[in-house]
Scaffold this motif. Structure first.
Motif, PDB file in Angstrom:
ATOM      1  N   SER A   8      38.937 -58.904  71.197  1.00  0.00           N
ATOM      2  CA  SER A   8      39.280 -57.495  70.961  1.00  0.00           C
ATOM      3  C   SER A   8      40.560 -57.427  70.152  1.00  0.00           C
ATOM      4  O   SER A   8      41.483 -58.206  70.358  1.00  0.00           O
ATOM      5  CB  SER A   8      39.484 -56.780  72.291  1.00  0.00           C
ATOM      6  OG  SER A   8      38.371 -56.954  73.127  1.00  0.00           O
ATOM      7  N   THR A   9      40.611 -56.465  69.247  1.00  0.00           N
ATOM      8  CA  THR A   9      41.775 -56.364  68.366  1.00  0.00           C
ATOM      9  C   THR A   9      42.357 -54.957  68.366  1.00  0.00           C
ATOM     10  O   THR A   9      41.698 -53.977  68.733  1.00  0.00           O
ATOM     11  CB  THR A   9      41.407 -56.745  66.923  1.00  0.00           C
ATOM     12  OG1 THR A   9      40.441 -55.818  66.417  1.00  0.00           O
ATOM     13  CG2 THR A   9      40.854 -58.151  66.853  1.00  0.00           C
ATOM     14  N   ARG A  10      43.599 -54.902  67.929  1.00  0.00           N
ATOM     15  CA  ARG A  10      44.285 -53.624  67.742  1.00  0.00           C
ATOM     16  C   ARG A  10      45.214 -53.786  66.545  1.00  0.00           C
ATOM     17  O   ARG A  10      45.873 -54.822  66.417  1.00  0.00           O
ATOM     18  CB  ARG A  10      45.077 -53.243  68.988  1.00  0.00           C
ATOM     19  CG  ARG A  10      45.822 -51.919  68.874  1.00  0.00           C
ATOM     20  CD  ARG A  10      46.457 -51.546  70.200  1.00  0.00           C
ATOM     21  NE  ARG A  10      47.180 -50.283  70.105  1.00  0.00           N
ATOM     22  CZ  ARG A  10      47.740 -49.684  71.155  1.00  0.00           C
ATOM     23  NH1 ARG A  10      47.659 -50.233  72.352  1.00  0.00           N
ATOM     24  NH2 ARG A  10      48.385 -48.536  70.992  1.00  0.00           N
ATOM     25  N   LYS A  32      46.731 -50.166  59.166  1.00  0.00           N
ATOM     26  CA  LYS A  32      45.323 -49.948  59.467  1.00  0.00           C
ATOM     27  C   LYS A  32      44.508 -49.814  58.176  1.00  0.00           C
ATOM     28  O   LYS A  32      44.910 -49.108  57.246  1.00  0.00           O
ATOM     29  CB  LYS A  32      45.170 -48.693  60.325  1.00  0.00           C
ATOM     30  CG  LYS A  32      43.857 -48.587  61.068  1.00  0.00           C
ATOM     31  CD  LYS A  32      43.951 -47.546  62.181  1.00  0.00           C
ATOM     32  CE  LYS A  32      44.860 -48.015  63.288  1.00  0.00           C
ATOM     33  NZ  LYS A  32      44.929 -47.036  64.410  1.00  0.00           N
TER      34      LYS A  32
END
Length: 124
Positions: free
Chosen positions: A57-59, A65
């Motif tokens: 999982s990434t953020r 962005k």
């Protein structure tokens, strides 16, 4: 002993790309949260992107962005930061960080382990 070694920084023109690498060693990182931070002169250390090693999982931080992507290679024990469409304001020292956590932390104070950093300079 945990060791994080960044590489891949350098000088690039605006609009160009770079890929940073963070080679992690010293323990099994499957339960770790890995992240990239950056710090420009006179500014606070800023969260760039994070990844949960086990789940993938990434953020990604708001300022990058759509341009930066974080990933990991389990076989190489390495985390990458792919940086595209670079801007002069992306110029900073980029740091790899690690913390034993089940979620992606965005505050630098919450990270236990740090690399030495790699300089990224984007010319206009």
């Amino acid at each position: 002993q945990v060791r994080l070694a960044e590489s891949g920084g350098g000088l690039v023109q605006a609009g160009g790309s770079l890929r940073l690498s963070c080679a992690a060693s010293g323990r099994t990182f499957s339960n770790y949260n890995m992240a990239w931070f950056r710090q420009a002169p006179g500014k606070e250390r800023e969260f760039v992107a994070g990844i949960l090693w086990r789940l993938g999982s990434t953020r990604v931080g708001d300022s990058v962005k759509g341009r930066f992507t974080i990933s990991r290679d389990n076989a190489k024990n390495t985390v990458y930061l792919q940086m595209n469409s670079l801007k002069p304001e992306d110029t900073a020292v980029y740091y790899c960080a690690a913390d034993l956590s089940s979620y992606i932390r965005v505050l630098s104070i919450e990270y236990e382990y740090w690399g030495q950093g790699t300089q990224v300079t984007v010319s206009s």
